[in-house]
Design a protein around this motif. Sequence first.
Motif, PDB file in Angstrom:
ATOM      1  N   PRO A  92       0.734  -1.034  -0.166  1.00 36.41           N
ATOM      2  CA  PRO A  92       0.286   0.021  -0.055  1.00 36.41           C
ATOM      3  C   PRO A  92       0.736   1.208  -0.112  1.00 36.41           C
ATOM      4  O   PRO A  92       1.810   1.464   0.609  1.00 36.41           O
ATOM      5  CB  PRO A  92      -0.757  -0.010   1.291  1.00 36.41           C
ATOM      6  CG  PRO A  92      -0.745  -1.605   1.551  1.00 36.41           C
ATOM      7  CD  PRO A  92       0.547  -2.254   1.255  1.00 36.41           C
ATOM      8  N   ARG A  93       0.495   2.186  -1.060  1.00 34.33           N
ATOM      9  CA  ARG A  93       1.156   3.407  -0.769  1.00 34.33           C
ATOM     10  C   ARG A  93       1.425   4.273   0.543  1.00 34.33           C
ATOM     11  O   ARG A  93       2.248   4.701   0.935  1.00 34.33           O
ATOM     12  CB  ARG A  93       0.629   4.392  -1.914  1.00 34.33           C
ATOM     13  CG  ARG A  93       1.311   5.701  -1.957  1.00 34.33           C
ATOM     14  CD  ARG A  93       2.612   5.524  -2.533  1.00 34.33           C
ATOM     15  NE  ARG A  93       3.456   6.818  -2.520  1.00 34.33           N
ATOM     16  CZ  ARG A  93       3.642   7.605  -3.628  1.00 34.33           C
ATOM     17  NH1 ARG A  93       3.386   6.992  -4.889  1.00 34.33           N
ATOM     18  NH2 ARG A  93       4.514   8.616  -3.678  1.00 34.33           N
ATOM     19  N   PRO A  94       0.228   4.252   1.497  1.00 32.68           N
ATOM     20  CA  PRO A  94       0.423   4.908   2.728  1.00 32.68           C
ATOM     21  C   PRO A  94       1.480   4.080   3.419  1.00 32.68           C
ATOM     22  O   PRO A  94       2.270   4.750   4.325  1.00 32.68           O
ATOM     23  CB  PRO A  94      -0.969   4.701   3.157  1.00 32.68           C
ATOM     24  CG  PRO A  94      -1.799   4.554   2.225  1.00 32.68           C
ATOM     25  CD  PRO A  94      -1.172   3.849   1.182  1.00 32.68           C
ATOM     26  N   MET A  95       1.771   2.932   3.370  1.00 31.95           N
ATOM     27  CA  MET A  95       2.572   2.139   3.922  1.00 31.95           C
ATOM     28  C   MET A  95       4.155   2.578   3.642  1.00 31.95           C
ATOM     29  O   MET A  95       4.914   2.842   4.374  1.00 31.95           O
ATOM     30  CB  MET A  95       2.541   0.574   4.012  1.00 31.95           C
ATOM     31  CG  MET A  95       3.504  -0.027   4.557  1.00 31.95           C
ATOM     32  SD  MET A  95       3.460  -1.717   4.174  1.00 31.95           S
ATOM     33  CE  MET A  95       2.338  -2.436   5.774  1.00 31.95           C
ATOM     34  N   LEU A  96       4.226   2.692   1.980  1.00 31.21           N
ATOM     35  CA  LEU A  96       5.346   3.022   1.721  1.00 31.21           C
ATOM     36  C   LEU A  96       6.016   4.571   1.997  1.00 31.21           C
ATOM     37  O   LEU A  96       6.771   4.937   2.262  1.00 31.21           O
ATOM     38  CB  LEU A  96       5.559   2.937   0.093  1.00 31.21           C
ATOM     39  CG  LEU A  96       5.698   1.494  -0.354  1.00 31.21           C
ATOM     40  CD1 LEU A  96       5.219   1.587  -1.951  1.00 31.21           C
ATOM     41  CD2 LEU A  96       6.918   0.979  -0.145  1.00 31.21           C
TER      42      LEU A  96
END
Length: 205
Positions: A121-125
Amino acid sequence: MVPEPAITRRRAWHADESAVREKPSYATSVRVVFLHHTNHSNDYDCREDVPEMLRSMQGHHLDEGWDDLGYNFVVDRCGNIYEGRAGGVDRAVRGSHTKGFNAGSAGIAALGHFEKGERVPRPMLDAIAALVAWKLSPGVDPKGRVRMVSSSDVSRYPKGSRVRLDVISGHRDGDETTCPGAALYQELPWLRETVARLRQGRRVR
């Protein structure tokens, strides 16, 4: 200076401080970051499930004979950052995450399972990038490499081996494992570039 990202402290997820076996030990700096995944299912609820997942991980790591939760930080799929091993988020706490290379490094675990075909997920990255940009010691080049000495014969490299590692590495770079999974490992070039931009005060694309 890179600002400290929002970090949920141990008291908020109710870490079992009475079970911690030893006082924290420290290095003088953080020269390398190792990325991990935890092999949990990816469909957890960030608000409801994560604190219990963290407590369960801490218990498992203690059962393995470690002093505390092994990772310095854990990041969930919603981009929330959690304090892992005790000792102070702003200090170079020695964790138990990458055999042979725990001193002078930080272990950051992505909560989930990121083998081939999975999506990170982009929020995680974005959260991992912000955390690494803040956590690496001053003067460390996120796109560079550093020389480290293995302290364990059960790592990927025999004890005493001098090894050049990427400043932002995957667990597999220091140990015999597939962690952090193919999907997360292939994001490491993006992370290096993004962390470099953040540390230069530049806008992330």
